[in-house]
Design a protein around this motif. Structure first.
Motif, mmCIF file in Angstrom:
data_model
loop_
_atom_site.group_PDB
_atom_site.id
_atom_site.type_symbol
_atom_site.label_atom_id
_atom_site.label_comp_id
_atom_site.label_asym_id
_atom_site.label_seq_id
_atom_site.Cartn_x
_atom_site.Cartn_y
_atom_site.Cartn_z
ATOM 1 N N ASP A 141 -4.879 -3.393 -11.362
ATOM 2 C CA ASP A 141 -4.234 -3.976 -9.981
ATOM 3 C C ASP A 141 -5.437 -4.093 -8.980
ATOM 4 O O ASP A 141 -6.100 -3.197 -8.805
ATOM 5 N N TRP A 148 -1.438 2.876 -0.670
ATOM 6 C CA TRP A 148 -0.782 2.967 -1.869
ATOM 7 C C TRP A 148 -1.508 3.991 -2.929
ATOM 8 O O TRP A 148 -2.885 3.655 -3.302
ATOM 9 N N TYR A 194 1.092 -5.690 -8.370
ATOM 10 C CA TYR A 194 1.793 -4.419 -8.052
ATOM 11 C C TYR A 194 0.961 -3.838 -6.732
ATOM 12 O O TYR A 194 1.414 -3.129 -6.023
ATOM 13 N N VAL A 197 2.083 -4.533 -2.810
ATOM 14 C CA VAL A 197 3.484 -3.955 -2.323
ATOM 15 C C VAL A 197 3.563 -3.708 -0.942
ATOM 16 O O VAL A 197 2.570 -3.100 -0.462
ATOM 17 N N ASP A 202 4.906 2.358 -3.012
ATOM 18 C CA ASP A 202 5.055 2.399 -4.382
ATOM 19 C C ASP A 202 6.601 1.571 -4.599
ATOM 20 O O ASP A 202 7.612 2.048 -4.013
ATOM 21 N N TYR A 203 6.548 0.624 -5.665
ATOM 22 C CA TYR A 203 7.913 0.254 -6.045
ATOM 23 C C TYR A 203 8.374 -0.756 -4.999
ATOM 24 O O TYR A 203 9.331 -1.506 -5.322
ATOM 25 N N ASN A 204 7.791 -1.128 -4.187
ATOM 26 C CA ASN A 204 8.164 -1.990 -2.766
ATOM 27 C C ASN A 204 8.254 -3.409 -3.116
ATOM 28 O O ASN A 204 7.557 -3.843 -4.301
ATOM 29 N N TYR A 205 8.563 -4.311 -2.583
ATOM 30 C CA TYR A 205 8.734 -5.755 -2.805
ATOM 31 C C TYR A 205 7.366 -6.174 -2.493
ATOM 32 O O TYR A 205 6.544 -5.734 -1.752
ATOM 33 N N VAL A 206 7.081 -7.561 -2.873
ATOM 34 C CA VAL A 206 5.805 -8.059 -2.600
ATOM 35 C C VAL A 206 6.327 -9.458 -2.252
ATOM 36 O O VAL A 206 6.897 -10.358 -2.878
ATOM 37 N N ASN A 237 7.424 -3.981 -9.406
ATOM 38 C CA ASN A 237 7.769 -4.639 -7.911
ATOM 39 C C ASN A 237 8.672 -5.994 -8.291
ATOM 40 O O ASN A 237 8.330 -6.783 -9.506
ATOM 41 N N HIS A 278 17.545 -3.435 -8.359
ATOM 42 C CA HIS A 278 17.018 -4.703 -7.631
ATOM 43 C C HIS A 278 17.976 -5.391 -7.048
ATOM 44 O O HIS A 278 17.826 -6.072 -6.185
ATOM 45 N N SER A 479 2.600 7.187 -2.251
ATOM 46 C CA SER A 479 2.121 6.559 -0.800
ATOM 47 C C SER A 479 2.127 7.414 0.300
ATOM 48 O O SER A 479 2.772 8.359 0.329
#
Length: 729
Positions: A141, A148, A194, A197, A202-206, A237, A278, A479
């Motif tokens: 990544d 992040w 990833y 984001v 972390d795990y957030n949208y892109v 993500n 999601h 994060s």
């Protein structure tokens, strides 16, 4: 992958449930890496896992370790299951097994992909000896936002550097022969974007443009696959509203149709299950349908594929041909690894007990660690330390051995870890005296700690201040909104600096940090990341000058946390900042639009001087090459290794181009007084990008090029890329 007739024979005989089993990945509770935690539950779960294997319902187990028990798992698979299909044994082996190497971000600072290949090779030797066939690494990544935490697992903010390290790590893990007992199947992760984001969470949208996705985030995956990786792991993500784990445009369109990827795609942990959270899938069955039909071959830990795929095939929502294609890929990877010929490969207890490789691996860990250390600042030649001086080693990392691994280290041999105090003491020059004071804990004060540290500093000739992030501050789910030192450590630094004793900061970190106050103003700053097993010895090697620092920053260190996301190769704006910091330009009110320490920055113990960058011709023919040259000289009295970097800027494009882009680098050893000419060759392919119409290619026009020691240094020279029909005059 080679075609194995046994794969087709098995497919013809398998039930739907057995096919779904080959696509299911479950935790290895037979060999859990923490067996002492709840042993009764582990035994019960182990029986359940063995029964799944016996029934052909578990094709892969992960994060277990141990050759003898691994042989028993495989014996059940090949002797007691109906079809005798061997199990694939996987694990998160990221930057070392028993021997822990620097975190990947730190190792990327070496600017030596060959070093990464060597440490990955050593990791593969140790992991396969412990009964592991497959690693969930490398992470490739691109991380442009230092908030992040998982940036620690990759190679930093630059795509060119990321591609070089992605390929090197794959070659190291897998070796020259996938069927060899010490070959470890590599996995390029996390597909894709990833590291983009939103807000570094972390795990957030892109939300990302197609051009940035293709030019910045996808190339390291392609580099890994071109190097031979046969596995890809999906990201958590979503990308522009479509979760990566059910993104047909990526998993099928890019991987299969555009790149011709023959290997397998595995979900990250329960990523298919998360499609429901999601809001992209209505329920578990719908999540299974969406993930599988998008192109995700294997489901990790959710159990969704085992539970729902047979019924989805029977209902006609998933075709048998699609199911068989996924199973064929998994079985073909097992065949490529040689498991059908030798299901007990990498499951040899005698080899596991053999420790003859450890001295070589410890030497490599020490080399990798010291070659990952970046010297940011060295006022008055504060380093290296010499002579019989009184040294105060102060800070919460002075004696610590619990925070040298870095994130995602499950199997390290802690009995072999070397902390700072041990390493510094072992390297003390004759007549030197070392006082060690913690000063504070990682996040909390210690009674009398600051007073003791101040007293030690006053009595010392120099202070080595060991501060930074606790290990758990970086990695998955770590994060941060403020990428600074914990307040108690900053207060310790201020108190020690107030004594006036020269201060050398030994910074431990898993990301770029915004340095403040006494830490920022110290006479010398070494970025020591999380360096692994040989931390203490490696730091001492550099501090006392037995080896000069040669690493460079793979990420930009900002002036302030609020600059994030900050990356050196940002696009130009219509109102670029001027040196006068005037208003109505692209800048912050409080800070310049620049890094405190830019990408590529780092010092050695030599004094390096660069001559002017020159080009051999005024123009680059469409199908030609252009030589770019500069002279680099060590004008100092100590040997040095210089990372010479090639940067490019496209002045006019159909999409706004970055202010600079790394296009090459070379690491040069230079003796005192030695001068060497460095030559890079440019071709049209190196200036290609995803154009405004979505096509990929170069555009004729004028370019600037630099040979420089960092992304913020040097003076450019220009050349013109001629259109296809033109030729040089």
């Amino acid at each position: 992958m080679p075609v194995d007739p046994r794969v087709e024979s098995l497919l013809a005989r398998m039930t739907l449930e057995e096919k779904a089993g080959q696509l299911s990945v479950f935790a290895d509770m037979v060999r859990p890496f923490a067996p002492d935690v709840n042993p009764e539950a582990n035994r019960r779960n182990a029986d359940e896992v063995i029964e799944q294997v016996r029934a052909g319902r578990a094709g892969t187990l992960f994060n277990g370790v141990g050759a003898a028990q691994g042989r028993e798992i495989q014996r059940v698979a090949v002797e007691e299951s109906r079809l005798g299909i061997p199990v694939l044994l996987a694990a998160d082996v990221i930057h070392g097994m028993r021997t822990v190497f620097p975190i990947p971000l730190g190792e990327a600072a070496s600017f030596e992909p060959e070093l990464a290949r060597r440490t990955a090779r050593a990791t593969a030797v140790e992991a396969t000896a412990a009964g592991i066939h497959w690693t969930y690494a490398p992470a490739v990544d691109i991380a442009r936002d230092q908030r992040w935490g998982r940036g620690a697992e990759g190679a930093g903010e630059d795509t060119f550097l990321g591609c070089a390290f992605a390929a090197a790590r794959v070659r190291g893990f897998q070796g020259e022969d996938l069927r060899a007992p010490d070959s470890l199947l590599a996995t390029a992760k996390h597909f894709a974007a990833y590291g983009a984001v939103a807000a570094g969470m972390d795990y957030n949208y892109v939300e990302i443009s197609e051009g940035t996705l293709r030019d910045v985030h996808l190339p390291p995956f392609k580099a890994a696959l071109d190097a031979g990786a046969l596995a890809v792991m999906t990201a958590f993500n979503d990308i522009n509203g479509v979760p990566a784990s059910a993104n047909r445009a990526l998993l099928t369109g890019v991987l299969r149709e555009q790149w011709g990827f023959p290997g397998l795609v595995v979900s990250d942990y329960t990523a298919d299950m998360e499609l429901v959270a999601h809001g992209y899938a209505a329920d578990d069955r719908d999540a299974t349908l969406r993930a599988f039909t998008a192109g995700m071959d294997m489901s990790m830990q959710s159990g969704f594929y085992a539970e729902h795929l047979p019924a989805l095939v029977e209902s006609g929502q998933v075709t048998l041909e699609m199911l068989d294609a996924a199973v064929r890929r998994v079985l073909s990877v097992k065949a490529a690894l040689g498991l059908f010929d030798d299901p007990y490969r990498s499951l040899d207890p005698v080899r596991e007990a053999d420790a003859s490789h450890l001295p070589a691996h410890e030497a490599l860990a020490r080399e990798a660690a010291r070659r990952s250390i970046v010297l940011l600042k060295n006022e008055g030649d504060a380093l290296p330390l010499q002579g019989g001086r009184r040294i105060a080693l102060v800070g919460p990392f002075a004696r610590d051995v619990d925070n040298i691994e870095g994130c995602w280290t499950l199997f390290g041999d802690r009995s072999r870890y070397v902390g700072l105090e041990a390493g510094i003491r072992a390297a003390l020059p004759p007549g030197a005296v070392l006082d060690v004071v913690d000063g504070c804990a990682l996040e909390t004060p210690l009674d009398g700690g600051v007073d003791a540290a101040v007293a030690a500093a006053r009595d010392a000739d120099v202070v080595l201040l060991a501060v930074g992030e606790p290990q758990r501050y970086s990695g998955e789910a770590q994060s941060r909104t403020q990428i600074v030192l914990p307040a108690v450590q900053q207060a310790l630094a201020e108190a020690v600096a107030a004594t006036g004793t020269p201060l050398v900061v030994l910074l431990r970190n898993g990301r770029a940090l915004a340095l403040e106050g006494a830490v920022r103003d110290a006479q010398a700053i070494l970025v020591t990341w999380f360096l692994g097993s040989q931390t203490g010895h490696a730091v001492a090697d550099v501090v006392f000058g037995r080896h000069g620092p040669s690493a460079r920053l793979p990420v930009s260190f900002p002036h302030d946390s609020g600059q994030q996301p900050y990356f050196y190769n940002h696009p130009r704006t219509g109102r670029p900042e001027t040196p006068q910091m005037s208003e109505f330009k692209a800048r912050w009110r409080e800070q310049p639009n620049a890094a405190l320490y830019p990408f590529g920055h780092g010092l050695g113990y030599g004094r390096i001087e660069y001559g002017a960058t020159t080009v051999d011709a005024a123009a680059l023919a469409w199908d030609g090459t252009l030589a770019v040259r500069a002279s680099v000289r060590n004008a100092g009295t100590r040997a040095a290794e210089e990372v010479v970097q090639l940067y490019l800027h496209d002045r006019v494009g159909s999409r706004v181009r970055p202010v600079r882009e790394l296009k090459g680098f070379v690491k040069l050893p230079l003796a005192p007084g030695e001068s060497r000419d460095v030559v890079f060759e440019l071709t049209r392919e190196q200036v290609a990008f995803t154009r405004a119409d979505g096509s990929f290619g170069a555009e004729p026009g004028r370019f600037d090029v630099w040979i420089a020691p960092s992304a913020a240094a040097g003076e450019p020279v220009s050349f013109e890329l001629l259109p296809p029909a033109a030729s040089l005059p």
